[in-house]
Design a protein around this motif. Structure first.
Motif, PDB file in Angstrom:
ATOM      1  N   GLN A  79      50.697  40.027  52.102  1.00  0.00           N
ATOM      2  CA  GLN A  79      50.898  40.544  50.671  1.00  0.00           C
ATOM      3  C   GLN A  79      50.163  39.825  49.571  1.00  0.00           C
ATOM      4  O   GLN A  79      49.351  40.366  48.898  1.00  0.00           O
ATOM      5  CB  GLN A  79      52.258  40.586  50.467  1.00  0.00           C
ATOM      6  CG  GLN A  79      52.611  41.200  49.153  1.00  0.00           C
ATOM      7  CD  GLN A  79      54.271  41.345  48.907  1.00  0.00           C
ATOM      8  OE1 GLN A  79      54.852  41.746  49.970  1.00  0.00           O
ATOM      9  NE2 GLN A  79      54.688  41.488  47.544  1.00  0.00           N
ATOM     10  N   THR A  80      50.262  38.547  49.350  1.00  0.00           N
ATOM     11  CA  THR A  80      49.628  37.801  48.413  1.00  0.00           C
ATOM     12  C   THR A  80      48.140  37.918  48.455  1.00  0.00           C
ATOM     13  O   THR A  80      47.349  37.984  47.449  1.00  0.00           O
ATOM     14  CB  THR A  80      50.139  36.221  48.454  1.00  0.00           C
ATOM     15  OG1 THR A  80      51.523  36.220  48.575  1.00  0.00           O
ATOM     16  CG2 THR A  80      49.568  35.520  47.290  1.00  0.00           C
ATOM     17  N   PHE A  81      47.723  37.670  49.562  1.00  0.00           N
ATOM     18  CA  PHE A  81      46.105  37.750  49.970  1.00  0.00           C
ATOM     19  C   PHE A  81      45.828  39.134  50.505  1.00  0.00           C
ATOM     20  O   PHE A  81      44.666  39.263  51.007  1.00  0.00           O
ATOM     21  CB  PHE A  81      45.602  36.628  50.427  1.00  0.00           C
ATOM     22  CG  PHE A  81      45.836  35.245  49.721  1.00  0.00           C
ATOM     23  CD1 PHE A  81      44.564  34.944  49.050  1.00  0.00           C
ATOM     24  CD2 PHE A  81      46.675  34.735  49.597  1.00  0.00           C
ATOM     25  CE1 PHE A  81      44.333  33.705  48.113  1.00  0.00           C
ATOM     26  CE2 PHE A  81      46.775  33.540  48.517  1.00  0.00           C
ATOM     27  CZ  PHE A  81      45.635  32.942  48.032  1.00  0.00           C
ATOM     28  N   GLY A  82      46.566  40.375  50.572  1.00  0.00           N
ATOM     29  CA  GLY A  82      46.246  41.541  51.096  1.00  0.00           C
ATOM     30  C   GLY A  82      45.696  41.480  52.453  1.00  0.00           C
ATOM     31  O   GLY A  82      44.713  42.202  52.567  1.00  0.00           O
ATOM     32  N   GLY A  83      46.059  40.509  53.318  1.00  0.00           N
ATOM     33  CA  GLY A  83      45.285  40.594  54.663  1.00  0.00           C
ATOM     34  C   GLY A  83      44.026  40.130  55.011  1.00  0.00           C
ATOM     35  O   GLY A  83      43.611  40.057  55.779  1.00  0.00           O
ATOM     36  N   ARG A  84      43.621  39.347  53.928  1.00  0.00           N
ATOM     37  CA  ARG A  84      42.222  38.550  53.878  1.00  0.00           C
ATOM     38  C   ARG A  84      42.661  37.205  54.635  1.00  0.00           C
ATOM     39  O   ARG A  84      43.497  36.484  54.014  1.00  0.00           O
ATOM     40  CB  ARG A  84      41.624  38.365  52.506  1.00  0.00           C
ATOM     41  CG  ARG A  84      41.064  39.838  52.100  1.00  0.00           C
ATOM     42  CD  ARG A  84      40.736  39.733  50.655  1.00  0.00           C
ATOM     43  NE  ARG A  84      41.628  39.098  49.808  1.00  0.00           N
ATOM     44  CZ  ARG A  84      41.595  38.446  48.501  1.00  0.00           C
ATOM     45  NH1 ARG A  84      40.325  38.081  48.257  1.00  0.00           N
ATOM     46  NH2 ARG A  84      42.878  38.252  47.915  1.00  0.00           N
ATOM     47  N   GLU A 141      56.549  37.860  44.340  1.00  0.00           N
ATOM     48  CA  GLU A 141      55.562  38.964  44.343  1.00  0.00           C
ATOM     49  C   GLU A 141      54.504  38.894  43.572  1.00  0.00           C
ATOM     50  O   GLU A 141      53.761  39.556  43.372  1.00  0.00           O
ATOM     51  CB  GLU A 141      56.646  40.207  43.672  1.00  0.00           C
ATOM     52  CG  GLU A 141      57.702  40.515  44.302  1.00  0.00           C
ATOM     53  CD  GLU A 141      57.401  41.247  45.825  1.00  0.00           C
ATOM     54  OE1 GLU A 141      56.372  41.644  45.708  1.00  0.00           O
ATOM     55  OE2 GLU A 141      58.344  40.918  46.576  1.00  0.00           O
ATOM     56  N   ARG A 142      54.327  37.741  42.786  1.00  0.00           N
ATOM     57  CA  ARG A 142      53.270  37.385  41.849  1.00  0.00           C
ATOM     58  C   ARG A 142      51.977  37.179  42.935  1.00  0.00           C
ATOM     59  O   ARG A 142      51.863  36.901  43.874  1.00  0.00           O
ATOM     60  CB  ARG A 142      53.528  35.858  41.195  1.00  0.00           C
ATOM     61  CG  ARG A 142      54.630  35.986  40.122  1.00  0.00           C
ATOM     62  CD  ARG A 142      54.571  34.710  39.539  1.00  0.00           C
ATOM     63  NE  ARG A 142      55.418  34.652  38.304  1.00  0.00           N
ATOM     64  CZ  ARG A 142      55.738  33.905  37.264  1.00  0.00           C
ATOM     65  NH1 ARG A 142      55.019  32.816  37.427  1.00  0.00           N
ATOM     66  NH2 ARG A 142      56.678  33.936  36.430  1.00  0.00           N
ATOM     67  N   GLY A 143      51.132  37.350  42.037  1.00  0.00           N
ATOM     68  CA  GLY A 143      49.479  37.308  42.893  1.00  0.00           C
ATOM     69  C   GLY A 143      49.175  35.969  42.917  1.00  0.00           C
ATOM     70  O   GLY A 143      49.951  34.875  42.495  1.00  0.00           O
ATOM     71  N   PRO A 144      48.134  35.587  43.670  1.00  0.00           N
ATOM     72  CA  PRO A 144      47.622  34.057  43.838  1.00  0.00           C
ATOM     73  C   PRO A 144      47.651  33.074  42.647  1.00  0.00           C
ATOM     74  O   PRO A 144      48.108  32.021  42.709  1.00  0.00           O
ATOM     75  CB  PRO A 144      46.333  34.326  44.590  1.00  0.00           C
ATOM     76  CG  PRO A 144      46.076  35.659  44.978  1.00  0.00           C
ATOM     77  CD  PRO A 144      47.140  36.400  44.187  1.00  0.00           C
ATOM     78  N   ASP A 145      46.977  33.776  41.439  1.00  0.00           N
ATOM     79  CA  ASP A 145      46.787  32.791  40.361  1.00  0.00           C
ATOM     80  C   ASP A 145      48.012  32.545  40.072  1.00  0.00           C
ATOM     81  O   ASP A 145      48.341  31.294  39.556  1.00  0.00           O
ATOM     82  CB  ASP A 145      46.069  33.419  39.462  1.00  0.00           C
ATOM     83  CG  ASP A 145      44.366  33.606  39.915  1.00  0.00           C
ATOM     84  OD1 ASP A 145      44.053  32.808  40.866  1.00  0.00           O
ATOM     85  OD2 ASP A 145      43.734  34.479  39.583  1.00  0.00           O
ATOM     86  N   GLU A 146      48.966  33.360  39.680  1.00  0.00           N
ATOM     87  CA  GLU A 146      50.338  33.243  39.061  1.00  0.00           C
ATOM     88  C   GLU A 146      51.155  32.360  39.842  1.00  0.00           C
ATOM     89  O   GLU A 146      51.901  31.413  39.727  1.00  0.00           O
ATOM     90  CB  GLU A 146      51.024  34.545  38.718  1.00  0.00           C
ATOM     91  CG  GLU A 146      50.384  35.239  37.626  1.00  0.00           C
ATOM     92  CD  GLU A 146      51.042  36.502  37.413  1.00  0.00           C
ATOM     93  OE1 GLU A 146      51.174  37.349  38.396  1.00  0.00           O
ATOM     94  OE2 GLU A 146      51.342  36.396  36.152  1.00  0.00           O
ATOM     95  N   LEU A 147      51.114  32.757  41.331  1.00  0.00           N
ATOM     96  CA  LEU A 147      52.006  32.031  42.246  1.00  0.00           C
ATOM     97  C   LEU A 147      51.908  30.479  42.383  1.00  0.00           C
ATOM     98  O   LEU A 147      52.853  30.014  42.199  1.00  0.00           O
ATOM     99  CB  LEU A 147      51.793  32.754  43.623  1.00  0.00           C
ATOM    100  CG  LEU A 147      52.786  31.954  44.675  1.00  0.00           C
ATOM    101  CD1 LEU A 147      54.105  32.460  44.336  1.00  0.00           C
ATOM    102  CD2 LEU A 147      52.242  32.667  46.133  1.00  0.00           C
ATOM    103  N   ILE A 148      50.623  30.142  42.279  1.00  0.00           N
ATOM    104  CA  ILE A 148      50.523  28.659  42.549  1.00  0.00           C
ATOM    105  C   ILE A 148      50.758  27.958  41.096  1.00  0.00           C
ATOM    106  O   ILE A 148      50.735  26.665  41.075  1.00  0.00           O
ATOM    107  CB  ILE A 148      48.754  28.381  42.809  1.00  0.00           C
ATOM    108  CG1 ILE A 148      47.908  28.768  41.902  1.00  0.00           C
ATOM    109  CG2 ILE A 148      48.611  28.884  44.308  1.00  0.00           C
ATOM    110  CD1 ILE A 148      46.611  28.452  42.264  1.00  0.00           C
ATOM    111  N   GLU A 149      51.001  28.635  40.156  1.00  0.00           N
ATOM    112  CA  GLU A 149      51.361  28.008  38.750  1.00  0.00           C
ATOM    113  C   GLU A 149      52.861  27.941  38.915  1.00  0.00           C
ATOM    114  O   GLU A 149      53.327  27.578  37.597  1.00  0.00           O
ATOM    115  CB  GLU A 149      50.644  28.752  37.860  1.00  0.00           C
ATOM    116  CG  GLU A 149      49.259  28.576  37.621  1.00  0.00           C
ATOM    117  CD  GLU A 149      48.767  27.340  37.549  1.00  0.00           C
ATOM    118  OE1 GLU A 149      49.317  26.554  36.653  1.00  0.00           O
ATOM    119  OE2 GLU A 149      47.584  26.991  37.814  1.00  0.00           O
ATOM    120  N   VAL A 150      53.579  28.418  39.585  1.00  0.00           N
ATOM    121  CA  VAL A 150      55.201  28.345  39.488  1.00  0.00           C
ATOM    122  C   VAL A 150      55.643  26.931  39.499  1.00  0.00           C
ATOM    123  O   VAL A 150      55.142  26.223  40.365  1.00  0.00           O
ATOM    124  CB  VAL A 150      55.796  29.233  40.662  1.00  0.00           C
ATOM    125  CG1 VAL A 150      57.186  29.209  40.598  1.00  0.00           C
ATOM    126  CG2 VAL A 150      55.636  30.874  40.502  1.00  0.00           C
TER     127      VAL A 150
END
Length: 275
Positions: A79-84, A141-150
């Motif tokens: 989800q966060t990285f869309g399967g990459r 549910e946050r994207g990568p940039d926002e998630l790592i700033e939590v």
């Protein structure tokens, strides 16, 4: 509507072996070798599977058998990285590895919050618990940039205070002992009356808990590595996880809370569970 905990169960088939790469470990009784964060484990195969999965304990990696990501691995991967994956898209690796421990902590909090919402004695706190669960779920549910700033530490502390209130309500009638953060490594607690006690963050490594009464005890964050739970009664123990049981030693007489299974390395036999 009850919270669906299935997404909080590890699904390695949908994860890019993030725990085998992102997290460091040091040579010890838990790991046969040392590995730096971001370095793939030497046992990791090209298909993201563990090459010695069926013999981890025999090969000196019991630490791997007790690790639980609470479903964070597949959430970050799919989800966060869309399967990459970090191999085919190496530019995502650093950020993906940074996201895993944050997501894992959030998923662990979701596990505890959802358990608390199923405890009738905590009914007066259900409204606050539901609000905290929703807030935590939104963070995942946050994207990568926002998630790592939590600021996961601050969020975790707020949830921890709420869970302490839950614990107090559940254990109120027992007046159990307070062993929060206690160093009980190797302690002889065999047959002890520990009903309603709190072991939040306690060190119970190699402790003797044979035949102990641990009914409705608070086990959140307790280190149970190599603790002897043979014949212990864990009926209604709160905030206990399967990984804690897997790290401990027990037997066929150990009474497990509903929903738990006996670790495969425990002696075989019929296991009782509370109903």
């Amino acid at each position: 509507m009850p919270f669906d905990r299935r997404n909080l169960l590890a699904d390695c088939s949908n994860c890019f072996a993030l725990c085998c790469v992102a997290l460091p470990f040091a040579a010890s009784a838990d790991f046969a070798v040392s590995k730096a964060a971001g370095e793939p484990c030497g046992n990791l195969a090209d298909d993201f599977r563990c090459g010695i999965h069926d013999s981890l304990r025999d090969r000196g990696f019991p630490g791997c058998t007790v690790f639980d990501c609470f479903g964070a691995g597949q959430k970050v991967s799919q989800q966060t990285f869309g399967g990459r994956d970090w191999r085919s898209a190496p530019g995502t690796a650093k950020q993906m590895f940074a996201a895993l421990p944050i997501m894992r902590q959030l998923h662990e909090l979701l596990w505890y919050l959802s358990e608390a919402l199923a405890l009738p004695k905590a009914k007066s706190l259900w409204s606050r618990l539901r609000a905290s669960l929703k807030e935590t779920e939104q963070l995942t549910e946050r994207g990568p940039d926002e998630l790592i700033e939590v600021n996961v530490g601050a969020h975790r502390e707020r949830i921890a205070e709420l869970l302490r209130e839950v614990s107090d309500l559940v254990r109120a009638e027992h007046h159990g002992a307070d062993h929060r953060g206690a160093d009980l490594m190797g302690a002889n607690l065999a047959g002890a009356d520990l009903r309603g006690a709190t072991f939040r963050g306690a060190y119970l490594i190699a402790a003797n808990l044979r035949g102990a009464d641990l009914r409705e005890a608070d086990m959140i964050g307790a280190d149970l590595r190599d603790a002897d739970l043979g014949g212990a009664d864990l009926t209604g123990a709160i905030f206990l996880t399967q990984s804690q049981l897997t790290a401990a030693r027990g037997d066929a007489a150990t009474v497990l809370p509903e929903g738990f299974h006996r670790p495969t390395h425990w002696p075989a036999g019929v296991v009782r569970v509370d109903t």
